[in-house]
Design a protein around this motif. Structure first.
Motif, mmCIF file in Angstrom:
data_model
loop_
_atom_site.group_PDB
_atom_site.id
_atom_site.type_symbol
_atom_site.label_atom_id
_atom_site.label_comp_id
_atom_site.label_asym_id
_atom_site.label_seq_id
_atom_site.Cartn_x
_atom_site.Cartn_y
_atom_site.Cartn_z
ATOM 1 N N SER A 257 0.932 -1.282 0.038
ATOM 2 C CA SER A 257 0.088 -0.017 0.013
ATOM 3 C C SER A 257 0.874 1.349 -0.209
ATOM 4 O O SER A 257 2.124 1.054 0.242
ATOM 5 N N TYR A 258 0.238 2.196 -0.025
ATOM 6 C CA TYR A 258 0.927 3.563 -0.246
ATOM 7 C C TYR A 258 -0.270 4.718 -0.006
ATOM 8 O O TYR A 258 -1.341 4.454 0.327
ATOM 9 N N ALA A 259 0.323 5.933 0.180
ATOM 10 C CA ALA A 259 -0.500 6.910 0.379
ATOM 11 C C ALA A 259 -0.612 7.998 -0.862
ATOM 12 O O ALA A 259 0.301 7.986 -1.524
ATOM 13 N N ALA A 260 -1.668 8.694 -1.073
ATOM 14 C CA ALA A 260 -1.722 9.835 -2.034
ATOM 15 C C ALA A 260 -2.432 11.099 -1.526
ATOM 16 O O ALA A 260 -3.046 10.970 -0.471
ATOM 17 N N ILE A 261 -1.989 12.249 -1.865
ATOM 18 C CA ILE A 261 -2.658 13.454 -1.456
ATOM 19 C C ILE A 261 -3.611 13.957 -2.508
ATOM 20 O O ILE A 261 -3.157 14.419 -3.799
ATOM 21 N N ALA A 262 -4.569 14.424 -2.127
ATOM 22 C CA ALA A 262 -5.824 15.145 -3.281
ATOM 23 C C ALA A 262 -6.067 16.349 -2.466
ATOM 24 O O ALA A 262 -6.026 16.502 -1.532
ATOM 25 N N VAL A 263 -6.440 17.313 -3.479
ATOM 26 C CA VAL A 263 -6.820 18.578 -2.977
ATOM 27 C C VAL A 263 -8.009 19.113 -3.724
ATOM 28 O O VAL A 263 -8.567 18.609 -4.651
ATOM 29 N N GLY A 264 -8.679 20.034 -3.183
ATOM 30 C CA GLY A 264 -9.751 20.730 -3.902
ATOM 31 C C GLY A 264 -11.177 20.367 -3.707
ATOM 32 O O GLY A 264 -11.998 20.198 -4.286
ATOM 33 N N GLY A 265 -11.261 19.181 -2.667
ATOM 34 C CA GLY A 265 -12.516 18.647 -2.456
ATOM 35 C C GLY A 265 -13.419 19.554 -1.635
ATOM 36 O O GLY A 265 -12.979 20.521 -0.896
ATOM 37 N N HIS A 266 -14.712 19.556 -1.637
ATOM 38 C CA HIS A 266 -15.714 20.098 -1.060
ATOM 39 C C HIS A 266 -16.883 19.302 -0.701
ATOM 40 O O HIS A 266 -17.575 18.851 -1.658
ATOM 41 N N ARG A 307 0.529 32.295 1.075
ATOM 42 C CA ARG A 307 0.950 33.201 0.664
ATOM 43 C C ARG A 307 0.348 34.007 -0.532
ATOM 44 O O ARG A 307 0.264 35.233 -0.455
ATOM 45 N N ALA A 308 -0.422 33.127 -1.476
ATOM 46 C CA ALA A 308 -1.112 33.653 -2.608
ATOM 47 C C ALA A 308 -2.398 33.727 -2.482
ATOM 48 O O ALA A 308 -3.226 34.191 -3.287
ATOM 49 N N GLY A 309 -3.307 32.924 -1.429
ATOM 50 C CA GLY A 309 -4.384 32.980 -1.450
ATOM 51 C C GLY A 309 -5.243 34.370 -0.841
ATOM 52 O O GLY A 309 -4.748 34.977 -0.077
ATOM 53 N N LYS A 310 -6.632 34.637 -1.501
ATOM 54 C CA LYS A 310 -7.024 35.784 -0.944
ATOM 55 C C LYS A 310 -7.957 35.501 0.056
ATOM 56 O O LYS A 310 -8.228 34.528 0.327
ATOM 57 N N PRO A 311 -8.144 36.668 1.096
ATOM 58 C CA PRO A 311 -9.080 36.412 2.320
ATOM 59 C C PRO A 311 -10.286 35.734 1.930
ATOM 60 O O PRO A 311 -10.932 36.232 1.025
ATOM 61 N N ALA A 316 -9.878 25.261 -2.967
ATOM 62 C CA ALA A 316 -10.456 24.849 -4.003
ATOM 63 C C ALA A 316 -10.689 26.159 -4.974
ATOM 64 O O ALA A 316 -10.245 25.914 -6.242
ATOM 65 N N GLY A 317 -10.914 27.263 -4.520
ATOM 66 C CA GLY A 317 -11.379 28.229 -5.175
ATOM 67 C C GLY A 317 -9.935 28.984 -5.695
ATOM 68 O O GLY A 317 -9.674 29.683 -6.848
ATOM 69 N N PHE A 318 -8.988 28.802 -4.606
ATOM 70 C CA PHE A 318 -7.676 29.461 -5.203
ATOM 71 C C PHE A 318 -7.022 28.599 -6.278
ATOM 72 O O PHE A 318 -6.617 29.351 -7.089
ATOM 73 N N ILE A 319 -7.290 27.117 -6.419
ATOM 74 C CA ILE A 319 -6.610 26.702 -7.472
ATOM 75 C C ILE A 319 -7.388 26.891 -8.647
ATOM 76 O O ILE A 319 -6.900 27.248 -9.728
#
Length: 357
Positions: A257-266, A307-311, A316-319
């Protein structure tokens, strides 16, 4: 609300757990505000207010009898009632304002700090994994602890662009909710389950149950000389181990087995509705208790967003704003892999993120 408003049934009436003063204001809440990290003030229509204190619990919300007694003592001394949150933390509801500072200090000293509200790292949610689950590919609670320890400052302070929710599912079934979080850690198996024809036929397995239990339609029955066997489509299989649970006599899975990283879920219905995360780092080694490979990648993701995200801009919105190509290049990630590619199309009106059984 009268006692006759709820029908009699097996489940205890939740109103028994609510003090009369709080129950009297049910349905009258009009607003809430963050007083400080971990402290929320609720405003009722009549102008009255109520304080809630949210604390950090151990991974998966695992609690001993000793801890439960301690939580009960704090409720009796400082609050009206308590509740375990959907993210496996805990909230003291109706904290007495004159005792707030003393209470926060006592919580901190006991190892249950207040935080995880607003623009902070919320409680890291995870499944039980090896604690009492046979499906685990990685040890979600130990990963959750390692992540929280490393990013602990972000739990205590509200200095991120927006709330950050990290969830960990120890196997592809994702009971820990990794597919619907801002950042998800996914425990995955390397190989597809294998069918042992001789043992499968000897076990007289219920083929209909086995086929129906696969969430992605990867299992198909086929006729063999000595009876009915099944084949597993490797392209459809998400290695969830459901077939192994139904037919352990004839189907096995190599536990690499191994791990994965996912982003942008909601996970909620606000904004554009529920969205499934996309994998940006795959095949990361996850060896308890050494998780540097995971932590380093999370740090790249969070620091770029910091660093780059808006308030108020969730990850997900940043990406979406900066574009996937720019995001992936900056964090040094793999090509995006959509987790939902192998599922059947959704046909119902209410979208959600669960595999269809």
């Amino acid at each position: 609300m009268n006692a006759s408003d709820l029908p009699a049934g097996i489940m205890p009436d939740y109103r028994r757990e609510i003090p009369a003063g709080l129950l009297a204001r049910q349905g009258s809440w009009v607003w809430h505000e963050l007083v400080q990290p971990g402290v929320i003030r609720h405003l009722a229509a009549d102008g009255s207010t109520l304080l809630t204190v949210r604390i950090l619990l151990p991974p998966n919300g695992l609690l001993s009898a000793t801890t439960l007694r301690q939580l009960a003592r704090w409720i009796r001394e400082y609050a009206l009632t308590g509740r375990r949150t959907s993210r496996q933390g805990f909230e003291f509801v109706g904290v007495r304002p004159e005792k707030l500072e003393k209470f926060l200090a006592e919580l901190q000293a006991a190892g249950f700090p207040a935080g995880g509200t607003g623009k902070s790292l919320h409680q890291v949610k995870c499944c039980t994994s090896f604690v009492h689950c046979q499906n685990a590919a990685v040890d979600a609670p130990s990963i959750a602890k390692a992540i929280t320890d490393y990013f602990y400052r972000d739990f205590l302070q509200q200095e991120l662009p927006a709330p950050l929710k990290i969830s960990i599912g120890g196997c592809p079934n994702q009971c820990g909710g990794g597919v619907e979080a801002d950042i998800g850690i996914l425990g995955l198996y390397e190989s597809v389950p294998e069918v042992d024809a001789a043992r499968f036929l000897a076990a007289n397995i219920d083929i209909g149950l086995l086929v129906s239990w696969c969430p992605t339609g990867a299992i198909r029955a086929r006729q063999a000389e000595k009876g009915t066997l099944v084949t597993i489509d490797a392209d459809r299989c998400v290695r969830c181990t459901s077939c192994v649970q139904v037919a352990p006599e004839g189907i096995s899975l190599k536990k690499r087995s191994y791990a994965a990283i996912a982003v942008g879920g909601h996970g909620g219905n606000s904004y554009k509705g529920p969205e499934m995360a996309a994998v940006v780092f795959s095949r990361i080694p996850a060896r308890p208790l050494e998780y540097k490979a995971i932590i380093d990648r999370l740090e790249n993701i969070i620091n770029y967003w910091r660093r780059a995200g808006k308030p108020g801009e969730r990850l997900a919105g940043f990406i979406e704003r900066i574009g996937w190509s720019s995001f992936l290049a900056t964090i040094g990630a793999d090509a995006v892999e959509e987790l939902g590619d192998k599922r059947f199309p959704q046909t119902n009106f209410r979208r959600d993120l669960h595999f269809r059984y």
